[in-house]
Every structure is written in structure tokens, then in C-alpha cells.
Design a protein around this motif. Structure first.
Motif, PDB file in Angstrom:
ATOM      1  N   THR A 273       9.751  -8.156  -5.095  1.00 33.81           N
ATOM      2  CA  THR A 273       8.482  -7.544  -4.677  1.00 33.81           C
ATOM      3  C   THR A 273       7.942  -6.604  -5.749  1.00 33.81           C
ATOM      4  OG1 THR A 273       9.644  -5.714  -3.568  1.00 33.81           O
ATOM      5  CG2 THR A 273       9.144  -7.673  -2.252  1.00 33.81           C
ATOM      6  N   SER A 274       8.372  -6.807  -6.997  1.00 42.06           N
ATOM      7  CA  SER A 274       7.940  -5.918  -8.073  1.00 42.06           C
ATOM      8  C   SER A 274       6.487  -6.137  -8.455  1.00 42.06           C
ATOM      9  CB  SER A 274       8.827  -6.131  -9.307  1.00 42.06           C
ATOM     10  OG  SER A 274       8.654  -7.445  -9.826  1.00 42.06           O
ATOM     11  N   GLY A 275       6.000  -7.364  -8.247  1.00 42.25           N
ATOM     12  CA  GLY A 275       4.634  -7.666  -8.634  1.00 42.25           C
ATOM     13  C   GLY A 275       4.493  -8.049 -10.100  1.00 42.25           C
ATOM     14  N   ARG A 276       5.595  -8.175 -10.824  1.00 40.92           N
ATOM     15  CA  ARG A 276       5.532  -8.555 -12.228  1.00 40.92           C
ATOM     16  C   ARG A 276       5.031  -9.987 -12.377  1.00 40.92           C
ATOM     17  NH1 ARG A 276      10.713  -5.887 -12.195  1.00 40.92           N
ATOM     18  NH2 ARG A 276      11.639  -7.957 -11.904  1.00 40.92           N
ATOM     19  N   ASP A 277       4.458 -10.296 -13.524  1.00 39.33           N
ATOM     20  CA  ASP A 277       3.991 -11.653 -13.806  1.00 39.33           C
ATOM     21  C   ASP A 277       5.130 -12.648 -13.634  1.00 39.33           C
ATOM     22  OD1 ASP A 277       1.481 -10.747 -14.364  1.00 39.33           O
ATOM     23  OD2 ASP A 277       1.728 -10.774 -16.539  1.00 39.33           O
TER      24      ASP A 277
ATOM     25  N   GLU B 116       0.802  -1.223   0.000  1.00 40.23           N
ATOM     26  CA  GLU B 116       0.000   0.000   0.000  1.00 40.23           C
ATOM     27  C   GLU B 116       0.836   1.274   0.000  1.00 40.23           C
ATOM     28  OE1 GLU B 116      -3.728  -0.400   2.540  1.00 40.23           O
ATOM     29  OE2 GLU B 116      -2.472  -1.982   3.420  1.00 40.23           O
ATOM     30  N   ASP B 117       2.107   1.183   0.349  1.00 46.30           N
ATOM     31  CA  ASP B 117       2.960   2.374   0.421  1.00 46.30           C
ATOM     32  C   ASP B 117       4.178   2.220  -0.488  1.00 46.30           C
ATOM     33  OD1 ASP B 117       1.339   3.590   2.434  1.00 46.30           O
ATOM     34  OD2 ASP B 117       2.273   2.267   3.911  1.00 46.30           O
ATOM     35  N   GLY B 118       4.792   3.362  -0.805  1.00 49.60           N
ATOM     36  CA  GLY B 118       6.012   3.348  -1.598  1.00 49.60           C
ATOM     37  C   GLY B 118       5.743   3.502  -3.082  1.00 49.60           C
TER      38      GLY B 118
ATOM     39  N   PRO C 257      -0.715   1.376  -5.012  1.00 59.48           N
ATOM     40  CA  PRO C 257      -0.743  -0.019  -4.559  1.00 59.48           C
ATOM     41  C   PRO C 257      -0.416  -0.980  -5.689  1.00 59.48           C
ATOM     42  CG  PRO C 257      -2.970   0.753  -4.956  1.00 59.48           C
ATOM     43  CD  PRO C 257      -2.079   1.936  -5.204  1.00 59.48           C
ATOM     44  N   ARG C 258       0.224  -2.085  -5.332  1.00 61.92           N
ATOM     45  CA  ARG C 258       0.531  -3.120  -6.323  1.00 61.92           C
ATOM     46  C   ARG C 258       0.383  -4.488  -5.655  1.00 61.92           C
ATOM     47  NH1 ARG C 258       5.541  -1.269  -4.657  1.00 61.92           N
ATOM     48  NH2 ARG C 258       7.101  -2.848  -4.061  1.00 61.92           N
TER      49      ARG C 258
END
Length: 348
Positions: A87-91, A53-55, A59-60
Motif C-alpha cells: 500500500t506504499s503507492g510506489r510506481d 486519506e489517513d496515516g 494522502p497518497r
């Protein structure tokens, strides 16, 4: 000539050094000072979906696995956790959950009242929303009583939401819970297909972390789809034979409320029962606040069960003492008390 058994001694035995445990062990664990905080929103087959939620780029969503050092510590929707790794959230990316932050609350249940095994549900919620249909399926006061006990033990507030008021008036059902001062919201379908009472529910959820609990078919998913547009939680029907709903949500899911309202809401799968096997029998009476006040008139050591001599609860409840929610609540308390005492031989 072969050697006899007595010719052997310990010097003839070769001991192969074990590789296991040959490396020096240490109790030191990585500090993971670079871990970022995320909220767990769902769990699926050993993978946790979280939201940062931060940074930057927030959000990601980040998918993560549990780090070995956590052992078997349960990680549930609502938990705030520390993530390291990708922690990039990439596929295709996968982070690691390396710690669980201290929880403000932890809601649990068991399969049955005689099963003391805990089943963690959600963490860090401050409001339990008990969703009950006034008809189709029929309302069950026992389920509400169980949820109220679980909320009391977890230290969270409770809100009763009565759905399908277009099929039946809520007045009779509410007479049982009015003496408790339990907050409630009544909703019904409108002719235009909307939901009357939704604004009142939004006001109570704003800025809070809430969890929706209820039987299958009571309308939880319908409410959630209206509260968080685009959620598309599947809705089901009620079986004409059993009068019970069909499970449509298979796992708990946490969702942020639309911008402006703030807060989160967690939908849980519809439950057939809400076991309280993890609850200490001594905590039960305190959870029934209306009966706990009346029980002060009971003799010392009174079990408050049906066969308890000189128990004051029967007389006071029958006389409609102030604060009493009626005979149904007393019956519910005693049924739970007997079940929970089976888990604690010393309480029998």
C-alpha cells in the motif's frame, strides 16, 4: 480372444482420484486486521485507483486489484475499501482490496427501463448534482425526472444546476420544478471567460460527497475544471445535426475539492439515457412527491395510468392544484410507470 461387453464388471474400472477438491475446504476467511482504509476514485480495466486519506504519507494514491474473496461484488468510485499488501503507492506497486465498507448510499441505473440489470455508478454520495444546459443542447425534463427518482431510491439529496444561462433565461424551465422545492443553481459564461454562479455552487458542494450527472455537452467537465483546478477533464461540443453532445469523459472520477472547501465531487461520463429498470414500480409514485400528495384523492387500487377510471390526477393537475408541477410531470410519471410495469408482470 477379446472379452465381450458382458464379461466386464465394476472391478475392472480404475478410478483415478481427482486432485480437485482434495484439499480440505474451510469457510474461515482471513480477518485482514492490518487492512488500511482507502477511497476508490476510479476504475480502469480491472484496476482500482484509491486514495489513502489517513496515516503516514497521506494522502497518497494506491493502485489495487480485487481480492478473490470479494467475488463479483461491484467496487465503484466513492467506495471505502480495506487494502492489504503493498500500500506504499510506489510506481509498479499493487495492493489488494479485501473488503468493502458498509455504504451509506448506492446510486444505480440500467441501460433501459425494460432492462432490470443494475449498473452501479457510485457509492457513499449524499448529493446528486443534475447538470442541464438551458440551450445547446436543449434541456430535457425527462432526464431530470429520472435522476430525481434514482436519487429518491438511493436516499440522497438532489441539486439542479442549469448551465448556459447566457444563451437562454431559466425562468420558463424552472416553472415546472419550482413547486417541488428543488434547490437550483444557475450558471453562465461571463465576457471575461469566467463562470457566474460558480461561488453559489461551491457553497452547496462544500463538505459533501457529490456526483455530477448529465447529458454529454451540458458543461459538466467545464464546471469540474473550474471547481477543481488542474483536473483538466476534456470538454466537448454539441453536434449541429443531432443536437447531442459528444462523450468526453469515459469513466467516473472522484476528486477532492480544494483545501478549505472539504468534500469530494465525482464526475460521471455523459449519458444518453438514465434507465430505471432496477426501480420497483411501487416506489415510483413516492418519488414523484408532488403527484403522490394529489393521488390521495384517487379511489383505492388506482393505477394512476392514463386509462385508470376515476383517477384524480388529471383533474387536479389540470386545475393547477397546490403543489402540482404541471402536466409534463404527470406525463413523465405515466411513461415511466408503464415502462417499469413491463418488468413486473404482477403489476400489469
Amino acid at each position: 480372444m477379446s472379452r465381450s461387453r458382458r464379461d466386464w464388471d465394476e472391478s475392472d474400472v480404475r478410478v483415478r482420484p481427482s486432485r480437485r477438491g482434495s484439499r480440505p475446504r474451510t469457510k474461515d476467511r482471513p480477518a485482514h486486521a492490518d487492512a488500511i482504509t482507502a477511497r476508490v476514485v476510479s476504475v480502469d480495466r480491472g484496476r482500482w485507483r484509491t486514495v489513502v486519506e489517513d496515516g503516514p504519507d497521506a494522502p497518497r494514491e494506491v493502485t489495487a486489484m480485487r481480492a478473490r474473496e470479494l467475488g463479483r461484488s461491484p467496487v465503484v468510485p466513492g467506495d471505502l475499501v480495506g487494502l492489504v499488501g503493498d500500500t506504499s503507492g510506489r510506481d509498479g506497486s499493487l495492493a489488494r482490496i479485501v473488503r468493502i465498507q458498509e455504504r451509506s448510499s448506492f446510486l444505480r441505473r440500467s441501460a433501459d427501463d425494460d432492462d432490470p440489470t443494475e449498473r452501479p455508478l457510485v457509492a457513499n454520495v449524499d448529493l446528486m448534482v443534475m447538470v442541464t444546459a438551458l440551450a445547446d443542447p436543449e434541456p430535457r425534463g425527462g432526464m431530470i425526472d429520472r435522476c430525481l427518482v434514482a436519487a429518491y431510491v438511493a436516499g440522497i439529496d438532489a441539486l439542479l444546476v442549469l448551465t448556459k444561462a447566457d444563451l437562454r433565461s431559466p425562468d420558463d424551465f424552472l416553472t415546472t420544478y419550482a413547486p417541488l422545492g428543488l434547490e437550483h443553481v444557475v450558471t453562465e459564461r461571463t465576457a471575461a471567460g469566467g463562470i457566474d454562479g460558480l461561488d453559489a455552487l461551491r457553497e452547496r458542494l462544500a463538505g459533501r460527497v457529490s456526483v455530477l450527472i448529465g447529458h454529454s455537452g451540458v458543461g459538466k467537465s467545464t464546471l469540474l475544471n473550474a471547481l477543481v483546478p488542474g483536473t483538466d477533464r476534456a470538454t466537448g461540443h454539441v453536434n449541429d445535426v443531432t443536437g447531442r453532445g459528444r462523450h468526453t469523459s469515459s469513466s467516473a472520477l472522484a476528486m477532492p475539492l480544494p483545501e478549505g472547501a472539504g468534500g469530494w465531487v465525482i464526475d460521471t461520463p455523459g449519458v444518453r439515457s438514465f434507465g430505471l429498470g432496477h426501480v420497483d414500480p411501487d416506489e415510483l409514485l413516492d418519488a414523484f412527491a408532488d403527484l403522490a400528495d394529489l393521488a390521495e384523492s384517487c379511489p383505492r387500487g388506482c393505477t394512476h395510468l392514463e386509462d385508470a377510471p376515476d383517477c384524480a390526477l388529471d383533474e387536479q393537475v389540470e386545475a393547477g392544484a397546490a403543489g402540482s408541477a404541471g402536466p409534463a410531470r404527470l406525463t413523465s410519471f405515466r411513461r415511466l410507470a408503464v415502462a417499469l410495469r413491463k418488468n413486473d408482470p404482477w403489476a400489469l
